[in-house]
Design an enzyme around this catalytic site. Structure first.
Site, short mmCIF file in Angstrom:
data_model
loop_
_atom_site.label_atom_id
_atom_site.label_comp_id
_atom_site.label_asym_id
_atom_site.label_seq_id
_atom_site.Cartn_x
_atom_site.Cartn_y
_atom_site.Cartn_z
N ASP A 31 -86.95 -75.59 -69.54
CA ASP A 31 -86.38 -74.56 -70.42
C ASP A 31 -84.87 -74.51 -70.24
O ASP A 31 -84.33 -73.60 -69.59
CB ASP A 31 -87.04 -73.19 -70.12
CG ASP A 31 -88.49 -73.17 -70.55
OD1 ASP A 31 -88.82 -73.83 -71.56
OD2 ASP A 31 -89.31 -72.51 -69.90
N LYS A 53 -92.57 -80.68 -69.61
CA LYS A 53 -92.84 -79.89 -70.83
C LYS A 53 -91.50 -79.57 -71.50
O LYS A 53 -90.64 -78.94 -70.91
CB LYS A 53 -93.58 -78.60 -70.50
CG LYS A 53 -93.90 -77.77 -71.75
CD LYS A 53 -94.65 -76.50 -71.43
CE LYS A 53 -93.77 -75.30 -71.24
NZ LYS A 53 -93.10 -74.79 -72.45
N ASP A 80 -93.98 -78.91 -76.52
CA ASP A 80 -94.55 -77.57 -76.75
C ASP A 80 -93.84 -76.93 -77.94
O ASP A 80 -92.98 -76.08 -77.78
CB ASP A 80 -94.33 -76.76 -75.46
CG ASP A 80 -94.86 -75.34 -75.53
OD1 ASP A 80 -95.65 -75.03 -76.44
OD2 ASP A 80 -94.47 -74.53 -74.67
N LYS A 82 -95.70 -75.86 -80.79
CA LYS A 82 -96.64 -74.89 -81.39
C LYS A 82 -96.60 -74.90 -82.92
O LYS A 82 -96.23 -73.90 -83.55
CB LYS A 82 -96.32 -73.48 -80.89
CG LYS A 82 -96.38 -73.31 -79.37
CD LYS A 82 -96.11 -71.87 -78.96
CE LYS A 82 -96.26 -71.62 -77.48
NZ LYS A 82 -95.17 -72.19 -76.66
N HIS A 84 -97.59 -74.54 -86.75
CA HIS A 84 -98.45 -73.61 -87.51
C HIS A 84 -97.96 -73.64 -88.95
O HIS A 84 -96.93 -73.05 -89.27
CB HIS A 84 -98.32 -72.20 -86.91
CG HIS A 84 -99.30 -71.22 -87.47
ND1 HIS A 84 -99.44 -69.94 -86.99
CD2 HIS A 84 -100.21 -71.33 -88.47
CE1 HIS A 84 -100.38 -69.30 -87.66
NE2 HIS A 84 -100.85 -70.12 -88.58
N ASP A 85 -98.67 -74.35 -89.83
CA ASP A 85 -98.23 -74.48 -91.22
C ASP A 85 -99.44 -74.91 -92.04
O ASP A 85 -100.55 -74.99 -91.51
CB ASP A 85 -97.08 -75.52 -91.28
CG ASP A 85 -96.09 -75.22 -92.43
OD1 ASP A 85 -96.57 -74.89 -93.54
OD2 ASP A 85 -94.88 -75.34 -92.21
N ILE A 86 -99.22 -75.24 -93.31
CA ILE A 86 -100.36 -75.70 -94.10
C ILE A 86 -100.80 -77.06 -93.57
O ILE A 86 -99.99 -77.80 -92.97
CB ILE A 86 -100.02 -75.78 -95.62
CG1 ILE A 86 -98.85 -76.74 -95.87
CG2 ILE A 86 -99.72 -74.39 -96.18
CD1 ILE A 86 -98.61 -77.04 -97.35
N ASN A 88 -101.38 -80.04 -94.64
CA ASN A 88 -100.65 -81.27 -94.99
C ASN A 88 -99.34 -81.40 -94.21
O ASN A 88 -98.98 -82.49 -93.76
CB ASN A 88 -100.38 -81.29 -96.50
CG ASN A 88 -99.85 -82.63 -96.95
OD1 ASN A 88 -100.46 -83.66 -96.69
ND2 ASN A 88 -98.69 -82.62 -97.58
N THR A 89 -98.66 -80.27 -94.02
CA THR A 89 -97.39 -80.28 -93.27
C THR A 89 -97.64 -80.55 -91.79
O THR A 89 -96.90 -81.31 -91.15
CB THR A 89 -96.66 -78.94 -93.49
OG1 THR A 89 -96.47 -78.77 -94.89
CG2 THR A 89 -95.32 -78.91 -92.80
N THR A 145 -99.64 -65.43 -74.07
CA THR A 145 -99.84 -64.52 -72.93
C THR A 145 -98.93 -63.30 -73.03
O THR A 145 -99.13 -62.31 -72.34
CB THR A 145 -99.60 -65.23 -71.58
OG1 THR A 145 -98.43 -66.04 -71.70
CG2 THR A 145 -100.77 -66.09 -71.20
N ARG A 207 -97.48 -68.48 -60.45
CA ARG A 207 -96.49 -68.00 -59.50
C ARG A 207 -96.98 -68.22 -58.08
O ARG A 207 -97.99 -67.61 -57.68
CB ARG A 207 -96.22 -66.49 -59.71
CG ARG A 207 -95.44 -66.15 -60.98
CD ARG A 207 -94.02 -66.70 -60.90
NE ARG A 207 -93.22 -66.47 -62.09
CZ ARG A 207 -93.14 -67.29 -63.14
NH1 ARG A 207 -93.85 -68.40 -63.19
NH2 ARG A 207 -92.34 -67.02 -64.16
N GLN A 216 -93.54 -62.67 -66.53
CA GLN A 216 -94.99 -62.94 -66.63
C GLN A 216 -95.76 -61.76 -66.04
O GLN A 216 -95.29 -61.15 -65.09
CB GLN A 216 -95.33 -64.22 -65.86
CG GLN A 216 -94.66 -65.48 -66.39
CD GLN A 216 -95.35 -66.04 -67.64
OE1 GLN A 216 -96.21 -65.39 -68.23
NE2 GLN A 216 -94.93 -67.21 -68.07
N GLY A 236 -92.29 -73.06 -64.68
CA GLY A 236 -90.88 -73.11 -65.01
C GLY A 236 -90.04 -72.59 -63.87
O GLY A 236 -89.76 -73.29 -62.89
N ARG A 237 -89.64 -71.32 -63.99
CA ARG A 237 -88.66 -70.75 -63.06
C ARG A 237 -88.96 -70.87 -61.57
O ARG A 237 -88.02 -71.05 -60.79
CB ARG A 237 -88.37 -69.30 -63.47
CG ARG A 237 -87.52 -69.24 -64.72
CD ARG A 237 -87.63 -67.93 -65.44
NE ARG A 237 -88.96 -67.75 -66.01
CZ ARG A 237 -89.32 -66.69 -66.71
NH1 ARG A 237 -88.48 -65.72 -66.92
NH2 ARG A 237 -90.54 -66.61 -67.21
#
Ligand code: C5P
Length: 259
Positions: A31, A53, A80, A82, A84-86, A88-89, A145, A207, A216, A236-237
């Site tokens: 990140d 990631k 990562d 994520k 989220h579309d139609i 075909n896309t 989350t 953690r 978190q 991550g952190r």
């Protein structure tokens, strides 16, 4: 060679293999806002074969070239973003990501089964066009989350409790031919029960004991997450912000081995 030495060597080989296996199940969340900072950090983990990631922040800034560089350096990469579309896309997006050589990418389960199947079809189409590519793992995001039950019920409009929704989405993803889900480690056992042990759970919210929770809330230690059946641990952190990131990563891998 004395018998003791032979056993010692065998034990070392076994441990080295176990360390590699666990390092491959540890996904480090890069990140960072730009390539310079990401590369500086990666240098500190030199020689540890963990999964990398790359999320939206770094990918939108660094683009495909950075992914290719990670692959050239021998890392497995989870992109990562994520989707989220139609359908075909998403199919086209999946095709492009697969052509980049990523090992894993994700889509939102709430896009529905046709959209998830389209992601798979896009990846398959890229692989059939280039035999040097292999099929990436395609993972569904269930409920973030950060989504509380109040938000899920009152704003998104899904009734019931979060775990039931997560398990329902996991089943939908499995039926659509996906390989697993992103979920809280607290949901890994319920998902394995509903979708079988081979269906992957990719779990953030890890953690090590004694480390800061940051933002978190539903966390588990690396050992607990492995015992719950999580396939991949996203961290991550606790590593990126550690005074000694290399040692922090090695400690997590040791805890995973012990579990
Ligand atoms: O620093 P920390 O260990 O909290 O980082 C967790 C990583 O996992 C971040 O990249 C975050 O975006 C990601 N993630 C998450 N919760 C989800 C999905 C992804 O924390 N539900």
């Amino acid at each position: 060679m004395a018998q003791g030495e032979g056993q010692q060597t065998e034990e070392n080989i076994r441990l080295t293999a176990k360390r590699e296996e666990m390092a491959q199940r540890l996904m480090i969340a890069l990140d960072y806002p730009d390539v310079t900072q990401a590369k500086l950090f990666i240098q500190k983990l030199e020689g540890i074969p963990c999964y990398m990631k790359v999320g939206m922040q770094l990918f939108y800034a660094a683009g495909p070239e950075f992914i290719k560089e990670l692959k050239t350096r021998g890392y497995s990469v989870f992109l990562d973003v994520k989707m989220h579309d139609i359908p075909n896309t998403v199919k086209g997006g999946a095709e492009s990501l697969t052509q980049l050589g990523v090992d894993m990418f994700n889509v939102h389960a709430s896009g529905g089964s046709v959209m998830m199947a389209a992601a798979r079809a896009g990846a398959a189409s890229a692989v059939s066009g280039n035999p040097a590519l292999s099929m990436p793992l395609i993972i569904a995001v269930t409920q973030l989350t950060s989504t509380s039950q109040e938000v899920m019920n009152g704003e998104i409009g899904i009734p019931g409790n979060v775990t039931d929704t997560v398990v329902r989405y996991a089943k939908l993803a499995a039926e659509a031919g996906l390989d697993g889900v992103v979920a809280s480690p607290q949901e890994s056992a319920a998902i394995a029960e509903a979708c079988g042990p081979a269906f992957r759970t990719v779990t953030p919210g890890i953690r090590p004991s004694g480390s800061s929770l940051d933002d978190q809330s539903r966390v588990m230690t690396p050992g607990q997450a492995i015992r719950q059946g999580s396939h991949y641990l996203v961290v991550g952190r606790p590593v990126t912000s550690a005074a000694d990131p290399r040692q922090a990563a090695l400690n997590i891998i040791e805890e995973m081995i012990q579990a």
